[in-house]
Design a protein around this motif. Sequence first.
Motif, PDB file in Angstrom:
ATOM      1  N   ALA A   1     -98.425  65.676  11.290  1.00 22.45           N
ATOM      2  CA  ALA A   1     -97.859  67.024  10.821  1.00 22.45           C
ATOM      3  C   ALA A   1     -96.861  66.676   9.817  1.00 22.45           C
ATOM      4  N   ALA A   2     -96.325  65.603   9.788  1.00 22.50           N
ATOM      5  CA  ALA A   2     -95.177  65.312   8.785  1.00 22.50           C
ATOM      6  C   ALA A   2     -95.705  64.827   7.589  1.00 22.50           C
ATOM      7  N   ASP A   3     -96.908  64.126   7.595  1.00 21.26           N
ATOM      8  CA  ASP A   3     -97.608  63.558   6.464  1.00 21.26           C
ATOM      9  C   ASP A   3     -98.145  64.805   5.775  1.00 21.26           C
ATOM     10  N   ALA A   4     -98.959  65.880   6.538  1.00 13.78           N
ATOM     11  CA  ALA A   4     -99.346  66.987   5.969  1.00 13.78           C
ATOM     12  C   ALA A   4     -98.210  67.673   5.162  1.00 13.78           C
TER      13      ALA A   4
ATOM     14  N   ILE B   1     -96.486  76.233   5.526  1.00 17.27           N
ATOM     15  CA  ILE B   1     -96.557  76.187   7.188  1.00 17.27           C
ATOM     16  C   ILE B   1     -97.600  75.024   7.666  1.00 17.27           C
ATOM     17  N   VAL B   2     -97.282  74.392   8.478  1.00 19.19           N
ATOM     18  CA  VAL B   2     -97.910  73.261   9.223  1.00 19.19           C
ATOM     19  C   VAL B   2     -97.748  73.472  10.646  1.00 19.19           C
ATOM     20  N   SER B   3     -99.085  73.407  11.452  1.00 17.23           N
ATOM     21  CA  SER B   3     -98.647  73.654  13.047  1.00 17.23           C
ATOM     22  C   SER B   3     -99.911  72.569  13.539  1.00 17.23           C
ATOM     23  N   ILE B   4     -99.749  72.642  14.882  1.00 22.58           N
ATOM     24  CA  ILE B   4    -100.480  71.795  15.691  1.00 22.58           C
ATOM     25  C   ILE B   4    -101.177  72.508  16.973  1.00 22.58           C
ATOM     26  N   ASP B   5    -102.371  72.317  17.091  1.00 25.94           N
ATOM     27  CA  ASP B   5    -103.434  72.739  18.039  1.00 25.94           C
ATOM     28  C   ASP B   5    -104.667  73.094  17.832  1.00 25.94           C
TER      29      ASP B   5
ATOM     30  N   ASN C   1    -102.263  81.020   4.121  1.00 22.81           N
ATOM     31  CA  ASN C   1    -100.925  80.942   4.368  1.00 22.81           C
ATOM     32  C   ASN C   1    -100.594  79.991   5.199  1.00 22.81           C
ATOM     33  N   PHE C   2    -101.373  78.985   5.924  1.00 24.66           N
ATOM     34  CA  PHE C   2    -101.039  77.700   6.337  1.00 24.66           C
ATOM     35  C   PHE C   2    -101.700  76.719   5.560  1.00 24.66           C
ATOM     36  N   ASP C   3    -100.742  75.400   5.278  1.00 25.80           N
ATOM     37  CA  ASP C   3    -101.241  74.362   4.603  1.00 25.80           C
ATOM     38  C   ASP C   3    -102.022  73.523   5.555  1.00 25.80           C
ATOM     39  N   ALA C   4    -101.855  73.248   6.737  1.00 25.23           N
ATOM     40  CA  ALA C   4    -102.573  72.233   7.585  1.00 25.23           C
ATOM     41  C   ALA C   4    -102.286  72.375   8.991  1.00 25.23           C
ATOM     42  N   VAL C   5    -103.255  72.405   9.705  1.00 29.08           N
ATOM     43  CA  VAL C   5    -103.141  72.356  11.385  1.00 29.08           C
ATOM     44  C   VAL C   5    -103.510  70.988  11.775  1.00 29.08           C
ATOM     45  N   ILE C   6    -102.903  70.480  12.612  1.00 24.24           N
ATOM     46  CA  ILE C   6    -103.355  69.322  13.356  1.00 24.24           C
ATOM     47  C   ILE C   6    -103.710  69.606  14.624  1.00 24.24           C
ATOM     48  N   GLU C   7    -104.973  69.217  14.964  1.00 25.77           N
ATOM     49  CA  GLU C   7    -105.637  69.487  16.223  1.00 25.77           C
ATOM     50  C   GLU C   7    -105.002  68.802  17.368  1.00 25.77           C
ATOM     51  N   SER C   8    -105.005  69.310  18.579  1.00 23.85           N
ATOM     52  CA  SER C   8    -104.515  68.777  19.868  1.00 23.85           C
ATOM     53  C   SER C   8    -105.747  69.227  20.671  1.00 23.85           C
TER      54      SER C   8
ATOM     55  N   GLY D   1    -115.507  50.355  36.047  1.00 27.81           N
ATOM     56  CA  GLY D   1    -113.968  50.753  35.783  1.00 27.81           C
ATOM     57  C   GLY D   1    -113.672  51.430  34.476  1.00 27.81           C
ATOM     58  N   ALA D   2    -112.394  51.924  34.206  1.00 21.49           N
ATOM     59  CA  ALA D   2    -112.094  52.585  32.990  1.00 21.49           C
ATOM     60  C   ALA D   2    -110.824  52.049  32.356  1.00 21.49           C
ATOM     61  N   PRO D   3    -110.442  52.142  31.481  1.00 21.54           N
ATOM     62  CA  PRO D   3    -109.078  51.936  30.732  1.00 21.54           C
ATOM     63  C   PRO D   3    -107.992  52.553  31.371  1.00 21.54           C
ATOM     64  N   ALA D   4    -106.888  52.241  31.683  1.00 25.00           N
ATOM     65  CA  ALA D   4    -105.766  52.930  32.275  1.00 25.00           C
ATOM     66  C   ALA D   4    -105.189  54.099  31.314  1.00 25.00           C
ATOM     67  N   VAL D   5    -105.267  53.735  30.083  1.00 25.74           N
ATOM     68  CA  VAL D   5    -104.949  54.944  28.981  1.00 25.74           C
ATOM     69  C   VAL D   5    -106.008  55.101  27.929  1.00 25.74           C
ATOM     70  N   THR D   6    -106.466  56.206  27.777  1.00 27.05           N
ATOM     71  CA  THR D   6    -107.244  56.525  26.639  1.00 27.05           C
ATOM     72  C   THR D   6    -106.582  57.528  25.697  1.00 27.05           C
ATOM     73  N   ILE D   7    -106.552  57.185  24.494  1.00 29.16           N
ATOM     74  CA  ILE D   7    -106.181  58.469  23.432  1.00 29.16           C
ATOM     75  C   ILE D   7    -107.063  58.853  22.721  1.00 29.16           C
ATOM     76  N   THR D   8    -107.601  60.146  22.926  1.00 34.00           N
ATOM     77  CA  THR D   8    -108.481  60.764  22.532  1.00 34.00           C
ATOM     78  C   THR D   8    -108.153  61.228  20.778  1.00 34.00           C
ATOM     79  N   THR D   9    -109.327  61.373  20.066  1.00 38.58           N
ATOM     80  CA  THR D   9    -109.102  61.628  18.727  1.00 38.58           C
ATOM     81  C   THR D   9    -109.072  63.059  18.146  1.00 38.58           C
ATOM     82  N   ASP D  10    -107.825  63.293  17.677  1.00 34.32           N
ATOM     83  CA  ASP D  10    -107.916  64.817  16.960  1.00 34.32           C
ATOM     84  C   ASP D  10    -107.872  64.921  15.907  1.00 34.32           C
ATOM     85  N   ASN D  11    -108.528  66.118  15.521  1.00 35.09           N
ATOM     86  CA  ASN D  11    -109.126  66.585  14.069  1.00 35.09           C
ATOM     87  C   ASN D  11    -107.909  66.793  13.347  1.00 35.09           C
ATOM     88  N   GLN D  12    -108.155  67.162  12.077  1.00 41.04           N
ATOM     89  CA  GLN D  12    -106.990  67.736  11.109  1.00 41.04           C
ATOM     90  C   GLN D  12    -107.718  68.760  10.269  1.00 41.04           C
TER      91      GLN D  12
END
Lengths: 334, 408
Positions: B232-235, B337-341, B354-361, B381-392
């Motif tokens: 969001a800061a980069d955007a 305006i930049v927001s997240i979701d 009206n908005f410049d960018a939206v970071i997806e969650s 088995g599966a990894p303890a922590v998986t971080i999924t990809t968010d769009n922008q």
Amino acid sequence: MTSTAAHTVGRSATHGWEDITSWVRQRGVYIALALVILYNVIFTAHFNQWDTVQLLFAQMPPVLIVSMGMALVIGTGGIDLSVGATMAIASAVLAKFVAPASSHGLGSPIALAIAMALLAGLAVGVFNGTVVAVGRVQPIVATLSLLVAGRGVALVITGGALVELFDPFLKVVRQGQVFGIADVMIVAAAIAVVVSVLVRRTTLGYRLVAIGGNRRAAVLAGVPVRSTLITVYAISGVFAAVAGLIATARLRASDPSYIGLLMELSAITAVVVGGTPLKGGQVRVLGTVAGAVLMQLLQTTLLAHNIPNSVSEMVEALIIVAAVYIQRPSRSAA
Amino acid sequence: MKIRRTAATVTVASMTLLFSCGSSKTTSTASTSANPATTAAGTAGTAAGTATTTSAATAATSAGTAAAAGGDIPSAIKAAGGTSKIAGAPAAGIEAQYGPICKGADLGIGKIDFTKDTIGWAQSEKEANPFRIASTKSQVDEAKKRNIKLLTTNAQSDAQQENTDIKGMIDKGAKAIIFSPINSTGLGDAIAYAKSKHVAMIPVDRNITGVKGCADVGPQLGSDFVLQGRRAADAMIKATGGTAKLAILLGASGVNVTDDRTAGFKAELKDKNASGIQIVFEQTADFTREKGKSVTETLLQAHPDVTAIYAENDEMGLGALAALDDKGMSGIAKVHIVSIDGTKGAVQAIVDGNFDAVIESNPAYGPTAFAALDAYVNGDGAPAVTITTDNQYDKSNAQQALDSGTAY
């Protein structure tokens, strides 16, 4: 009432001091309000502008209108915890009727939608009043049930999600002005005047204060307690519905999860800070208005100075306690 | 991809699509025509496969990857029990994965027969905003697709209720619980109960913190909220050219999502030396549109010279937009305006200028969660922590995101 008693007692003893404390005690909320305004005039950038007043007039009406109903209910010695949920119900009913079929609405004309929303508020109020007056359930318990259930009802009506509303009349409600004063503020002021006259000049006003002062005595004096109480709670319900409609127009959407959230507490605070005792028997309309303005202005001030939320909440709590403490009944009167 | 898109009929479910589109990229050549259930399971297999063969692969490829694998684990990942980054390119739709590899058998959890056994889904908040609606829909749709019997509960933002909900579903015979924690802490009761009953626990969205990897809960799937703040800061830097009087609309107080999105945003401004962006206002608006509007009204009164707003979710951003519009100040030419979701309303606001960018969650954890569960209890088995990809989203892809339904 109590402060007048203090005044008479004081006259025989320490004349001057009692006079001053009594004067302060009756006007605690106005003094606090004057201090907050003075602080803003000196320390808040961009405060001394017409814009400030306009913002206040845009943000205040819902809490002001709900507080008027709350003041009447508290005057009877009761309390209405369901006002916030009632706002949500009114908002949801409006959305259900006015939204187009594509948003799961009925696409009715706005006038019908508003009428239905007000009717919903009336129904909630009559229900509360009946439970309190006929069922003889304590008001705090009777209205608590709708505080809990009402928002659920509203969510069921809209299907849960926020519904955006584009009806042109809602834009008029949001932006309409007469001589630079927001239409909604004029409505709120008119309601305050009506309530003031109701309390001072009408039979209903005398009756509700009598019930709040001493219910048994009121019964013995022939006051129709049941119909009076039902009427008072009905007024509170309708006022909450009006507030819900204004809040909806302001947001451009019906959001039953959040519209009117915690409004019951804001309204009770305004009434109590304004000097109306919670035990009933007295209604101070102008004090309630001042109480509502004070709390709103306080929030605006803390926001404008970018005070962290946790600190703001403590400051607000302190002001409430201080205002109520100043206005407590004096020992000589108690 | 095409096949999946036609399979989903409801627009709100479309986030599921985004995700499955992503993950199916890797498997598409092998199994586009196979039935959806095996495709998703296949993806998990691939992920787990990458994980188990990590050490050999890293050694073989490059020293650079090995170094990355060794150090520099974000503190949020450590708190969630991740100890080492799993090297190698993760499957599409997955940003990063962290070991150890969790196996259900290590906690005495038996294999699950998806054709017979019941699974529980515990949602934390009312399904009253687009994020929660899409989040639950994704789980329900995935269960339906795999023909699994799914119990569902909603804790209405009450941690104690979520504990009760989870334990209740376990008592009703659920063999695994997929849940969206109300907060990173506070569900210890339910977690301990599940452990004692040997029931698999898969947290999604917010991670459970303060746990040893795999010792208390199963594989965790989540977004990187700090990274969302950074993006969001980069955007914002891009939108404002690095000069702005900025206001931040914070999320609800005391929630780690709020803290992470704030910390990431500020850290990135600092790292990018964006000293021209001056933060003049920082207040909570509780993640709601109503508060977003009223707080912004006061902001505009106190700081009429504000030129940019960072809203930590879309709803607050849309509230801010309503306040700006009332004052005739809407449009990115006046206030950025930049927001997240990544909700439809906010992405539409980009299209409207009206908005410049939206970071997806990304709320659609259904496919990955069930795949991870399968690998955890029935597979390698599966990894303890998986971080999924968010769009922008920005002007370049917003209209397309609305048309394709990837904005939820």
